[in-house]
Design a protein around this motif. Sequence first.
Motif, PDB file in Angstrom:
ATOM      1  N   LYS A   1       0.836  -1.211   0.000  1.00  0.00           N
ATOM      2  CA  LYS A   1       0.000   0.000   0.000  1.00  0.00           C
ATOM      3  C   LYS A   1       0.868   1.257   0.000  1.00  0.00           C
ATOM      4  O   LYS A   1       0.562   2.234  -0.683  1.00  0.00           O
ATOM      5  N   THR A   2       1.950   1.228   0.766  1.00  0.00           N
ATOM      6  CA  THR A   2       2.870   2.368   0.815  1.00  0.00           C
ATOM      7  C   THR A   2       3.498   2.603  -0.554  1.00  0.00           C
ATOM      8  O   THR A   2       3.622   3.750  -0.994  1.00  0.00           O
ATOM      9  N   LEU A   3       3.881   1.522  -1.226  1.00  0.00           N
ATOM     10  CA  LEU A   3       4.456   1.670  -2.570  1.00  0.00           C
ATOM     11  C   LEU A   3       3.457   2.310  -3.525  1.00  0.00           C
ATOM     12  O   LEU A   3       3.821   3.168  -4.328  1.00  0.00           O
ATOM     13  N   ILE A   4       2.209   1.899  -3.453  1.00  0.00           N
ATOM     14  CA  ILE A   4       1.165   2.492  -4.307  1.00  0.00           C
ATOM     15  C   ILE A   4       1.031   3.982  -3.995  1.00  0.00           C
ATOM     16  O   ILE A   4       0.994   4.815  -4.909  1.00  0.00           O
ATOM     17  N   ASP A   5       0.976   4.316  -2.717  1.00  0.00           N
ATOM     18  CA  ASP A   5       0.842   5.721  -2.312  1.00  0.00           C
ATOM     19  C   ASP A   5       2.003   6.565  -2.809  1.00  0.00           C
ATOM     20  O   ASP A   5       1.830   7.730  -3.162  1.00  0.00           O
ATOM     21  N   LYS A   6       3.193   5.975  -2.844  1.00  0.00           N
ATOM     22  CA  LYS A   6       4.391   6.699  -3.282  1.00  0.00           C
ATOM     23  C   LYS A   6       4.649   6.535  -4.780  1.00  0.00           C
ATOM     24  O   LYS A   6       5.668   7.001  -5.283  1.00  0.00           O
ATOM     25  N   LYS A   7       3.720   5.845  -5.470  1.00  0.00           N
ATOM     26  CA  LYS A   7       3.846   5.605  -6.916  1.00  0.00           C
ATOM     27  C   LYS A   7       5.214   5.010  -7.263  1.00  0.00           C
ATOM     28  O   LYS A   7       5.909   5.463  -8.159  1.00  0.00           O
ATOM     29  N   MET A   8       5.553   3.963  -6.527  1.00  0.00           N
ATOM     30  CA  MET A   8       6.849   3.313  -6.663  1.00  0.00           C
ATOM     31  C   MET A   8       6.635   1.837  -6.973  1.00  0.00           C
ATOM     32  O   MET A   8       5.713   1.227  -6.441  1.00  0.00           O
ATOM     33  N   THR A   9       7.475   1.275  -7.834  1.00  0.00           N
ATOM     34  CA  THR A   9       7.376  -0.145  -8.164  1.00  0.00           C
ATOM     35  C   THR A   9       8.250  -0.968  -7.224  1.00  0.00           C
ATOM     36  O   THR A   9       9.131  -0.425  -6.539  1.00  0.00           O
ATOM     37  N   LYS A  10       8.032  -2.264  -7.238  1.00  0.00           N
ATOM     38  CA  LYS A  10       8.881  -3.155  -6.438  1.00  0.00           C
ATOM     39  C   LYS A  10      10.318  -3.074  -6.918  1.00  0.00           C
ATOM     40  O   LYS A  10      11.251  -3.132  -6.117  1.00  0.00           O
ATOM     41  N   GLY A  11      10.507  -2.939  -8.209  1.00  0.00           N
ATOM     42  CA  GLY A  11      11.860  -2.814  -8.759  1.00  0.00           C
ATOM     43  C   GLY A  11      12.556  -1.555  -8.276  1.00  0.00           C
ATOM     44  O   GLY A  11      13.752  -1.577  -7.955  1.00  0.00           O
ATOM     45  N   GLN A  12      11.825  -0.454  -8.220  1.00  0.00           N
ATOM     46  CA  GLN A  12      12.396   0.794  -7.721  1.00  0.00           C
ATOM     47  C   GLN A  12      12.742   0.670  -6.235  1.00  0.00           C
ATOM     48  O   GLN A  12      13.775   1.173  -5.790  1.00  0.00           O
ATOM     49  N   LEU A  13      11.875   0.008  -5.493  1.00  0.00           N
ATOM     50  CA  LEU A  13      12.164  -0.232  -4.074  1.00  0.00           C
ATOM     51  C   LEU A  13      13.411  -1.088  -3.928  1.00  0.00           C
ATOM     52  O   LEU A  13      14.275  -0.798  -3.103  1.00  0.00           O
ATOM     53  N   ARG A  14      13.497  -2.128  -4.740  1.00  0.00           N
ATOM     54  CA  ARG A  14      14.646  -3.035  -4.670  1.00  0.00           C
ATOM     55  C   ARG A  14      15.945  -2.260  -4.862  1.00  0.00           C
ATOM     56  O   ARG A  14      16.918  -2.455  -4.131  1.00  0.00           O
ATOM     57  N   GLU A  15      15.966  -1.354  -5.825  1.00  0.00           N
ATOM     58  CA  GLU A  15      17.171  -0.559  -6.075  1.00  0.00           C
ATOM     59  C   GLU A  15      17.424   0.440  -4.948  1.00  0.00           C
ATOM     60  O   GLU A  15      18.551   0.574  -4.474  1.00  0.00           O
ATOM     61  N   ALA A  16      16.372   1.134  -4.510  1.00  0.00           N
ATOM     62  CA  ALA A  16      16.531   2.176  -3.488  1.00  0.00           C
ATOM     63  C   ALA A  16      17.003   1.601  -2.156  1.00  0.00           C
ATOM     64  O   ALA A  16      17.808   2.226  -1.459  1.00  0.00           O
ATOM     65  N   ALA A  17      16.509   0.414  -1.803  1.00  0.00           N
ATOM     66  CA  ALA A  17      16.866  -0.194  -0.522  1.00  0.00           C
ATOM     67  C   ALA A  17      17.959  -1.242  -0.657  1.00  0.00           C
ATOM     68  O   ALA A  17      18.310  -1.895   0.325  1.00  0.00           O
ATOM     69  N   GLN A  18      18.476  -1.422  -1.863  1.00  0.00           N
ATOM     70  CA  GLN A  18      19.523  -2.407  -2.150  1.00  0.00           C
ATOM     71  C   GLN A  18      19.120  -3.800  -1.682  1.00  0.00           C
ATOM     72  O   GLN A  18      19.813  -4.441  -0.903  1.00  0.00           O
ATOM     73  N   LEU A  19      17.946  -4.241  -2.183  1.00  0.00           N
ATOM     74  CA  LEU A  19      17.417  -5.556  -1.838  1.00  0.00           C
ATOM     75  C   LEU A  19      17.644  -6.526  -2.984  1.00  0.00           C
ATOM     76  O   LEU A  19      17.717  -6.119  -4.139  1.00  0.00           O
ATOM     77  N   SER A  20      17.702  -7.800  -2.667  1.00  0.00           N
ATOM     78  CA  SER A  20      17.810  -8.818  -3.705  1.00  0.00           C
ATOM     79  C   SER A  20      16.420  -9.168  -4.218  1.00  0.00           C
ATOM     80  O   SER A  20      15.404  -8.917  -3.552  1.00  0.00           O
ATOM     81  N   ARG A  21      16.377  -9.762  -5.383  1.00  0.00           N
ATOM     82  CA  ARG A  21      15.093 -10.232  -5.917  1.00  0.00           C
ATOM     83  C   ARG A  21      14.489 -11.293  -4.996  1.00  0.00           C
ATOM     84  O   ARG A  21      13.281 -11.374  -4.829  1.00  0.00           O
ATOM     85  N   THR A  22      15.347 -12.103  -4.407  1.00  0.00           N
ATOM     86  CA  THR A  22      14.896 -13.143  -3.478  1.00  0.00           C
ATOM     87  C   THR A  22      14.159 -12.526  -2.291  1.00  0.00           C
ATOM     88  O   THR A  22      13.125 -13.043  -1.871  1.00  0.00           O
ATOM     89  N   THR A  23      14.668 -11.441  -1.780  1.00  0.00           N
ATOM     90  CA  THR A  23      14.025 -10.775  -0.640  1.00  0.00           C
ATOM     91  C   THR A  23      12.644 -10.272  -1.025  1.00  0.00           C
ATOM     92  O   THR A  23      11.673 -10.467  -0.282  1.00  0.00           O
ATOM     93  N   ILE A  24      12.528  -9.645  -2.183  1.00  0.00           N
ATOM     94  CA  ILE A  24      11.223  -9.149  -2.653  1.00  0.00           C
ATOM     95  C   ILE A  24      10.258 -10.324  -2.833  1.00  0.00           C
ATOM     96  O   ILE A  24       9.082 -10.237  -2.453  1.00  0.00           O
ATOM     97  N   THR A  25      10.755 -11.433  -3.355  1.00  0.00           N
ATOM     98  CA  THR A  25       9.918 -12.623  -3.543  1.00  0.00           C
ATOM     99  C   THR A  25       9.441 -13.152  -2.197  1.00  0.00           C
ATOM    100  O   THR A  25       8.261 -13.493  -2.036  1.00  0.00           O
ATOM    101  N   LYS A  26      10.356 -13.227  -1.215  1.00  0.00           N
ATOM    102  CA  LYS A  26       9.975 -13.697   0.124  1.00  0.00           C
ATOM    103  C   LYS A  26       8.895 -12.810   0.722  1.00  0.00           C
ATOM    104  O   LYS A  26       7.935 -13.297   1.309  1.00  0.00           O
ATOM    105  N   MET A  27       9.038 -11.521   0.559  1.00  0.00           N
ATOM    106  CA  MET A  27       8.057 -10.596   1.108  1.00  0.00           C
ATOM    107  C   MET A  27       6.716 -10.731   0.393  1.00  0.00           C
ATOM    108  O   MET A  27       5.659 -10.600   1.011  1.00  0.00           O
TER     109      MET A  27
END
Length: 68
Positions: free
Chosen positions: A11-37
Motif C-alpha cells: 500500500k505504501t508503494l502504491i501511495d508513493k507511486k513506486m514499483t517493487k523494482g524501484q524499491l529493490r534498487e533504493a533499498a539495495q534488496l535482492s530479488r529473493t528478498t522481494i519474492t519472500k516478502m
Amino acid sequence: MLKLSYDPLWKTLIDKKMTKGQLREAAQLSRTTITKMGKDESVTLDVILRICEALKCAVYDVVEVREE
C-alpha cells in the motif's frame, strides 16, 4: 498463531507511486528478498530498516503482525 504481512508495504508503494523494482534498487534488496516478502515470509530486521529508510516511513508502514 501470529504471522507477518507486508500488505502495508504494498500500500505504501502504491501511495508513493513506486514499483517493487524501484524499491529493490533504493533499498539495495535482492530479488529473493522481494519474492519472500511477496509470500509473507520472514526477512531480517535490517531489511525492514533499509526499506523504512529508503521510503522515509515507519516500520508499521512496511509490516504488520496478524492472527492466522
